[in-house]
Design a protein around this motif. Structure first.
Motif, mmCIF file in Angstrom:
data_model
loop_
_atom_site.group_PDB
_atom_site.id
_atom_site.type_symbol
_atom_site.label_atom_id
_atom_site.label_comp_id
_atom_site.label_asym_id
_atom_site.label_seq_id
_atom_site.Cartn_x
_atom_site.Cartn_y
_atom_site.Cartn_z
ATOM 1 N N ALA A 59 -9.186 1.635 1.238
ATOM 2 C CA ALA A 59 -8.456 0.376 1.378
ATOM 3 C C ALA A 59 -7.025 0.504 0.870
ATOM 4 C CB ALA A 59 -9.192 -0.732 0.630
ATOM 5 N N ILE A 60 -6.873 1.106 -0.320
ATOM 6 C CA ILE A 60 -5.528 1.261 -0.881
ATOM 7 C C ILE A 60 -4.684 2.194 -0.025
ATOM 8 C CG2 ILE A 60 -4.225 2.133 -2.861
ATOM 9 C CD1 ILE A 60 -6.429 1.153 -4.663
ATOM 10 N N THR A 61 -5.294 3.251 0.478
ATOM 11 C CA THR A 61 -4.556 4.190 1.328
ATOM 12 C C THR A 61 -4.061 3.520 2.592
ATOM 13 O OG1 THR A 61 -5.873 6.043 0.480
ATOM 14 C CG2 THR A 61 -4.674 6.385 2.537
ATOM 15 N N ARG A 62 -4.884 2.654 3.196
ATOM 16 C CA ARG A 62 -4.451 1.930 4.404
ATOM 17 C C ARG A 62 -3.279 1.009 4.085
ATOM 18 N NH1 ARG A 62 -7.972 4.940 5.643
ATOM 19 N NH2 ARG A 62 -6.083 6.220 5.632
ATOM 20 N N VAL A 63 -3.359 0.327 2.951
ATOM 21 C CA VAL A 63 -2.270 -0.573 2.555
ATOM 22 C C VAL A 63 -0.982 0.225 2.335
ATOM 23 C CG1 VAL A 63 -1.438 -2.115 0.739
ATOM 24 C CG2 VAL A 63 -3.795 -2.295 1.558
ATOM 25 N N ILE A 64 -1.095 1.365 1.672
ATOM 26 C CA ILE A 64 0.081 2.198 1.421
ATOM 27 C C ILE A 64 0.686 2.692 2.726
ATOM 28 C CG2 ILE A 64 0.854 4.393 0.437
ATOM 29 C CD1 ILE A 64 -1.171 3.977 -1.809
ATOM 30 N N GLU A 65 -0.170 3.104 3.658
ATOM 31 C CA GLU A 65 0.328 3.611 4.936
ATOM 32 C C GLU A 65 1.032 2.527 5.741
ATOM 33 O OE1 GLU A 65 -3.028 5.335 6.829
ATOM 34 O OE2 GLU A 65 -2.929 7.212 5.695
ATOM 35 N N VAL A 66 0.468 1.316 5.729
ATOM 36 C CA VAL A 66 1.111 0.214 6.449
ATOM 37 C C VAL A 66 2.457 -0.118 5.825
ATOM 38 C CG1 VAL A 66 0.944 -2.246 7.005
ATOM 39 C CG2 VAL A 66 -1.052 -0.757 7.283
ATOM 40 N N ALA A 67 2.498 -0.187 4.491
ATOM 41 C CA ALA A 67 3.757 -0.485 3.799
ATOM 42 C C ALA A 67 4.776 0.632 3.997
ATOM 43 C CB ALA A 67 3.494 -0.698 2.308
#
Length: 278
Positions: free
Chosen positions: A112-120
């Motif tokens: 979940a955190i990795t997806r958020v980081i990638e989107v940001a």
């Protein structure tokens, strides 16, 4: 016949590194104690000497209010450097929280955190900064927050990669096998070894943050007037760029020189400490 092995001497810093260090030291002195470099006031108005070109008395010329531009650049060092350091520190704090949580928790949390980081990370940092400024309004604190949040995703990826790499090292497993608590292993072994290569990356980030903050101020979205922050000087000088070139060129050259100097020192540290994993 035996020969004596001479101790290996460390290579001396290059001339470029020495010059970069001198520039950074000068900016630090200007930020901490500008009175050591100039006895003039950055806000002193002299309507009899407006828009004077560079001269011995005014090495950077004067602006449309007769204020000495070099004095304003020197006093603006505190705000510009403060934005660079503050934004980098904020970005690093966010990156450590996200990167460490993702790498240590693993599983769904990591995903979940990795997806958020990638989107940001995929979202343009400048647009993210503009969005934050539109919500909070232009100010010094807003500039720090905008640049810091815009820089955080890239650092978070690096922190996560470093923690995953160091976590698999043999000395981490040995420390756990010796009965050290999980917190002690993280504090004494994992955190220092994962963060050491990132010191150079953070140094590079200071120069980048100064440039980003100057860009926001140039657009009129950074520190508001009558601030002498370097980007604000560019914004004030663009109205006279066709007649008074020094108002744009000289502060711009200062920004470029400082950014290049900080980047050069960061590259030197990166070569000595080793790069960070992406």
């Amino acid at each position: 016949m035996t020969t004596l092995a001479l101790p290996r001497m460390r290579s001396l810093p290059s001339a470029g590194t020495v010059l970069a260090l001198l520039v950074v030291v000068f900016v630090l002195v200007a930020a901490v104690a500008p009175g050591l470099l100039t006895d003039r006031s950055p806000t002193a108005i002299d309507l009899h000497n407006t828009l004077q070109p560079p001269s011995w008395r005014h090495p950077f010329g004067t602006d449309d209010a007769g204020r000495d531009l070099l004095t304003r650049v020197i006093h603006g060092s505190r705000q510009s450097l403060g934005i660079g350091l503050g934004a980098t520190a904020l970005a690093f704090l966010i990156a450590v929280l996200l990167g460490f949580t993702a790498a240590l928790a693993g599983g769904i949390v990591d995903g979940a955190i990795t997806r958020v980081i990638e989107v940001a990370f995929a979202f343009p940092a400048l647009l993210l900064g503009l969005l934050i400024i539109a919500i909070r309004g232009p100010s010094l604190a807003t500039a720090i927050v905008a640049v810091g949040i815009g820089s955080a995703p890239g650092y978070a990826r690096m922190v996560r990669g470093q923690v995953l790499a160091v976590r698999q090292a043999g000395f981490i497993e040995a420390a756990a096998a010796l009965g050290h608590s999980r917190f002690a292993v993280i504090r004494q072994h994992l955190f220092p070894n994962a963060m050491r290569p990132l010191v150079a990356v953070l140094t590079l980030g200071v120069g980048q943050s100064i440039v980003w903050a100057a860009g926001l101020s140039f657009l009129g979205l950074g520190v508001p007037p009558p601030s002498s922050e370097w980007g604000a000087l560019l914004d004030a000088g663009r109205l006279h760029i066709t007649t008074s070139w020094w108002l744009e060129i000289l502060p711009g050259l200062v920004i470029v020189l400082v950014a290049l100097s900080v980047t050069s020192l960061g590259r030197t540290l990166q070569n000595r400490l080793g790069g960070a994993s992406q």
